[in-house]
Design a protein around this motif. Structure first.
Motif, PDB file in Angstrom:
ATOM      1  N   ALA A   1     -10.397 -26.908  -6.765  1.00  0.00           N
ATOM      2  CA  ALA A   1     -11.035 -26.026  -7.732  1.00  0.00           C
ATOM      3  C   ALA A   1      -9.994 -25.608  -8.758  1.00  0.00           C
ATOM      4  N   THR A   2     -10.443 -25.326  -9.981  1.00  0.00           N
ATOM      5  CA  THR A   2      -9.559 -24.862 -11.044  1.00  0.00           C
ATOM      6  C   THR A   2     -10.242 -23.713 -11.783  1.00  0.00           C
ATOM      7  N   ILE A   3      -9.448 -22.768 -12.253  1.00  0.00           N
ATOM      8  CA  ILE A   3      -9.983 -21.649 -13.029  1.00  0.00           C
ATOM      9  C   ILE A   3      -9.084 -21.397 -14.229  1.00  0.00           C
ATOM     10  N   GLY A   4      -9.614 -20.671 -15.220  1.00  0.00           N
ATOM     11  CA  GLY A   4      -8.825 -20.309 -16.390  1.00  0.00           C
ATOM     12  C   GLY A   4      -9.038 -21.245 -17.556  1.00  0.00           C
ATOM     13  N   SER A   5      -8.209 -21.065 -18.573  1.00  0.00           N
ATOM     14  CA  SER A   5      -8.365 -21.858 -19.792  1.00  0.00           C
ATOM     15  C   SER A   5      -7.939 -23.313 -19.602  1.00  0.00           C
ATOM     16  N   GLY A   6      -7.176 -23.597 -18.542  1.00  0.00           N
ATOM     17  CA  GLY A   6      -6.711 -24.967 -18.305  1.00  0.00           C
ATOM     18  C   GLY A   6      -7.591 -25.767 -17.377  1.00  0.00           C
ATOM     19  N   VAL A   7      -8.857 -25.335 -17.211  1.00  0.00           N
ATOM     20  CA  VAL A   7      -9.751 -25.965 -16.241  1.00  0.00           C
ATOM     21  C   VAL A   7      -9.940 -27.461 -16.489  1.00  0.00           C
ATOM     22  N   GLN A   8     -10.358 -27.825 -17.684  1.00  0.00           N
ATOM     23  CA  GLN A   8     -10.739 -29.224 -17.941  1.00  0.00           C
ATOM     24  C   GLN A   8      -9.584 -30.203 -17.786  1.00  0.00           C
ATOM     25  N   PRO A   9      -8.423 -29.976 -18.433  1.00  0.00           N
ATOM     26  CA  PRO A   9      -7.333 -30.923 -18.229  1.00  0.00           C
ATOM     27  C   PRO A   9      -6.839 -30.960 -16.791  1.00  0.00           C
ATOM     28  N   ALA A  10      -6.885 -29.819 -16.095  1.00  0.00           N
ATOM     29  CA  ALA A  10      -6.455 -29.808 -14.694  1.00  0.00           C
ATOM     30  C   ALA A  10      -7.412 -30.613 -13.827  1.00  0.00           C
ATOM     31  N   GLN A  11      -8.711 -30.455 -14.060  1.00  0.00           N
ATOM     32  CA  GLN A  11      -9.705 -31.190 -13.288  1.00  0.00           C
ATOM     33  C   GLN A  11      -9.565 -32.695 -13.471  1.00  0.00           C
ATOM     34  N   SER A  12      -9.179 -33.102 -14.657  1.00  0.00           N
ATOM     35  CA  SER A  12      -9.080 -34.535 -14.943  1.00  0.00           C
ATOM     36  C   SER A  12      -8.080 -35.225 -14.025  1.00  0.00           C
ATOM     37  N   ALA A  13      -7.049 -34.499 -13.589  1.00  0.00           N
ATOM     38  CA  ALA A  13      -6.053 -35.091 -12.693  1.00  0.00           C
ATOM     39  C   ALA A  13      -6.666 -35.392 -11.332  1.00  0.00           C
ATOM     40  N   PHE A  14      -7.474 -34.476 -10.814  1.00  0.00           N
ATOM     41  CA  PHE A  14      -8.113 -34.698  -9.517  1.00  0.00           C
ATOM     42  C   PHE A  14      -9.155 -35.809  -9.593  1.00  0.00           C
ATOM     43  N   ILE A  15      -9.879 -35.854 -10.715  1.00  0.00           N
ATOM     44  CA  ILE A  15     -10.883 -36.907 -10.893  1.00  0.00           C
ATOM     45  C   ILE A  15     -10.207 -38.270 -10.979  1.00  0.00           C
ATOM     46  N   LYS A  16      -9.121 -38.348 -11.752  1.00  0.00           N
ATOM     47  CA  LYS A  16      -8.394 -39.618 -11.908  1.00  0.00           C
ATOM     48  C   LYS A  16      -7.847 -40.113 -10.576  1.00  0.00           C
ATOM     49  N   ASN A  17      -7.353 -39.182  -9.764  1.00  0.00           N
ATOM     50  CA  ASN A  17      -6.746 -39.558  -8.487  1.00  0.00           C
ATOM     51  C   ASN A  17      -7.764 -39.708  -7.364  1.00  0.00           C
ATOM     52  N   GLY A  18      -9.036 -39.410  -7.660  1.00  0.00           N
ATOM     53  CA  GLY A  18     -10.074 -39.520  -6.636  1.00  0.00           C
ATOM     54  C   GLY A  18      -9.831 -38.589  -5.455  1.00  0.00           C
ATOM     55  N   HIS A  19      -9.369 -37.388  -5.761  1.00  0.00           N
ATOM     56  CA  HIS A  19      -9.005 -36.464  -4.685  1.00  0.00           C
ATOM     57  C   HIS A  19     -10.221 -36.045  -3.873  1.00  0.00           C
TER      58      HIS A  19
ATOM     59  N   VAL B   1       0.941 -34.092  -5.058  1.00  0.00           N
ATOM     60  CA  VAL B   1       1.088 -34.863  -6.301  1.00  0.00           C
ATOM     61  C   VAL B   1      -0.051 -34.537  -7.265  1.00  0.00           C
ATOM     62  N   SER B   2      -1.282 -34.475  -6.745  1.00  0.00           N
ATOM     63  CA  SER B   2      -2.434 -34.178  -7.599  1.00  0.00           C
ATOM     64  C   SER B   2      -2.347 -32.786  -8.198  1.00  0.00           C
ATOM     65  N   VAL B   3      -1.916 -31.803  -7.401  1.00  0.00           N
ATOM     66  CA  VAL B   3      -1.780 -30.435  -7.903  1.00  0.00           C
ATOM     67  C   VAL B   3      -0.707 -30.375  -8.981  1.00  0.00           C
ATOM     68  N   THR B   4       0.408 -31.059  -8.748  1.00  0.00           N
ATOM     69  CA  THR B   4       1.487 -31.071  -9.748  1.00  0.00           C
ATOM     70  C   THR B   4       1.017 -31.715 -11.047  1.00  0.00           C
ATOM     71  N   GLU B   5       0.288 -32.834 -10.939  1.00  0.00           N
ATOM     72  CA  GLU B   5      -0.231 -33.490 -12.138  1.00  0.00           C
ATOM     73  C   GLU B   5      -1.237 -32.582 -12.852  1.00  0.00           C
ATOM     74  N   ALA B   6      -2.075 -31.893 -12.083  1.00  0.00           N
ATOM     75  CA  ALA B   6      -3.033 -30.965 -12.684  1.00  0.00           C
ATOM     76  C   ALA B   6      -2.316 -29.855 -13.444  1.00  0.00           C
ATOM     77  N   LEU B   7      -1.214 -29.361 -12.892  1.00  0.00           N
ATOM     78  CA  LEU B   7      -0.410 -28.348 -13.576  1.00  0.00           C
ATOM     79  C   LEU B   7       0.120 -28.870 -14.906  1.00  0.00           C
ATOM     80  N   LYS B   8       0.652 -30.088 -14.871  1.00  0.00           N
ATOM     81  CA  LYS B   8       1.200 -30.687 -16.094  1.00  0.00           C
ATOM     82  C   LYS B   8       0.117 -30.880 -17.139  1.00  0.00           C
ATOM     83  N   ARG B   9      -1.031 -31.379 -16.736  1.00  0.00           N
ATOM     84  CA  ARG B   9      -2.116 -31.638 -17.680  1.00  0.00           C
ATOM     85  C   ARG B   9      -2.672 -30.334 -18.259  1.00  0.00           C
ATOM     86  N   SER B  10      -2.627 -29.253 -17.472  1.00  0.00           N
ATOM     87  CA  SER B  10      -3.181 -27.980 -17.934  1.00  0.00           C
ATOM     88  C   SER B  10      -2.430 -27.429 -19.141  1.00  0.00           C
ATOM     89  N   GLU B  11      -1.201 -27.895 -19.369  1.00  0.00           N
ATOM     90  CA  GLU B  11      -0.418 -27.433 -20.512  1.00  0.00           C
ATOM     91  C   GLU B  11      -1.066 -27.826 -21.838  1.00  0.00           C
TER      92      GLU B  11
END
Length: 270
Positions: free
Chosen positions: A185-203, A214-224
């Protein structure tokens, strides 16, 4: 909701875990908006010291509202445990307590900021026939606008582990939404880019711990990519019998590895 909060489940192993992450950016809205990195993490331990459960909470929106909500949840847990010796605290119960305290806090704020000025209480709104139509509609509109403002500035992500496994919930608008089936799950203004990391990785919730990290770290990076997400980050891991926040060195190493992965993937695309 100028922040990002991330939670993901790693339930493939014998000891299920949940990984949570958040930025530290704070935005003040007084005469003008000022953004700064706060020295304290937005990840807060809930039900600390309990034998059967460990959990973390992240609140997107108002810091003051979030702190008050978490404090009220902690107090409510104590009251429940003291009042019923047979009660067993688990993640489902904790989420329902969080939802109830969310609704109570919203009502309290509306009562203090709107209704008290008119000498009214929430119960008085049920007696519409006692008021003039235009007066009642004016009060009702003010109450709804205030409640909507509070709710739009208070979204909670709750992640933890009990005897039944790892669980994630999102508490928003007083509603409790279980996210355990999706596994993140993701919350805040970075929701969409963070979610894309989990979708891409098929989490999924059955992911291995290392893959989840790894997926959480990528989601953090994408949320920027989203406005209002800071550069300073925190990551924490929770199991049934432990909870631990990663130190700066570990987080820097995880981010560095993610940068390397992004670079390698870009080379392949090129």
């Amino acid at each position: 909701l100028m922040t990002v909060g991330i939670g993901a489940i790693a339930d493939a192993e014998e000891n299920p875990k949940a990984v949570v992450a958040a930025d530290r950016l704070i935005t003040t809205h007084q005469h003008s908006s000022i953004e700064h990195e706060h020295p304290e993490a937005k990840i807060t331990e809930v039900a600390r010291g309990h034998d059967l459960i460990n959990s973390y909470a992240i609140v997107a929106g108002s810091i003051s509202l979030g702190d008050e909500l978490i404090q009220n949840i902690g107090q409510r847990i104590i009251e429940v445990q003291q009042g019923d010796s047979d009660s067993t605290l688990n993640m489902e119960t904790l989420a329902q307590i969080a939802g109830s305290e969310y609704r109570t806090l919203t009502k309290q704020k509306v009562q203090n900021t709107v209704l008290s000025d008119y000498g009214l209480r929430y119960e008085d709104l049920q007696r519409q026939h006692q008021f003039k139509d235009d007066f009642f509609q004016s009060i009702r509109t003010e109450v709804e606008q205030t409640a909507e403002y509070i709710q739009s500035h208070m979204t909670m992500l709750l992640a933890g582990v009990d005897a039944t496994g790892a669980h994630i919930f999102v508490i928003e608008n007083g509603d409790v939404s279980r996210q355990s089936k999706t596994g993140y799950a993701t919350i805040g203004s970075g929701v969409q880019p963070a979610q894309s990391a989990f979708i891409k990785n098929g989490h999924s919730r059955q992911a291995e711990f290392n893959d989840t990290l790894v997926s959480v770290t990528e989601a953090l990076k994408r949320s920027e990519q989203a406005r209002g997400v800071g550069g300073k980050k925190d990551i924490a891991v929770v199991g049934q019998y432990f909870s631990e926040k990663a130190n700066d060195e570990v987080i820097e190493e995880l981010i560095s590895r993610q940068d390397e992965i992004d670079s390698e993937q870009q080379e392949v695309k090129s």
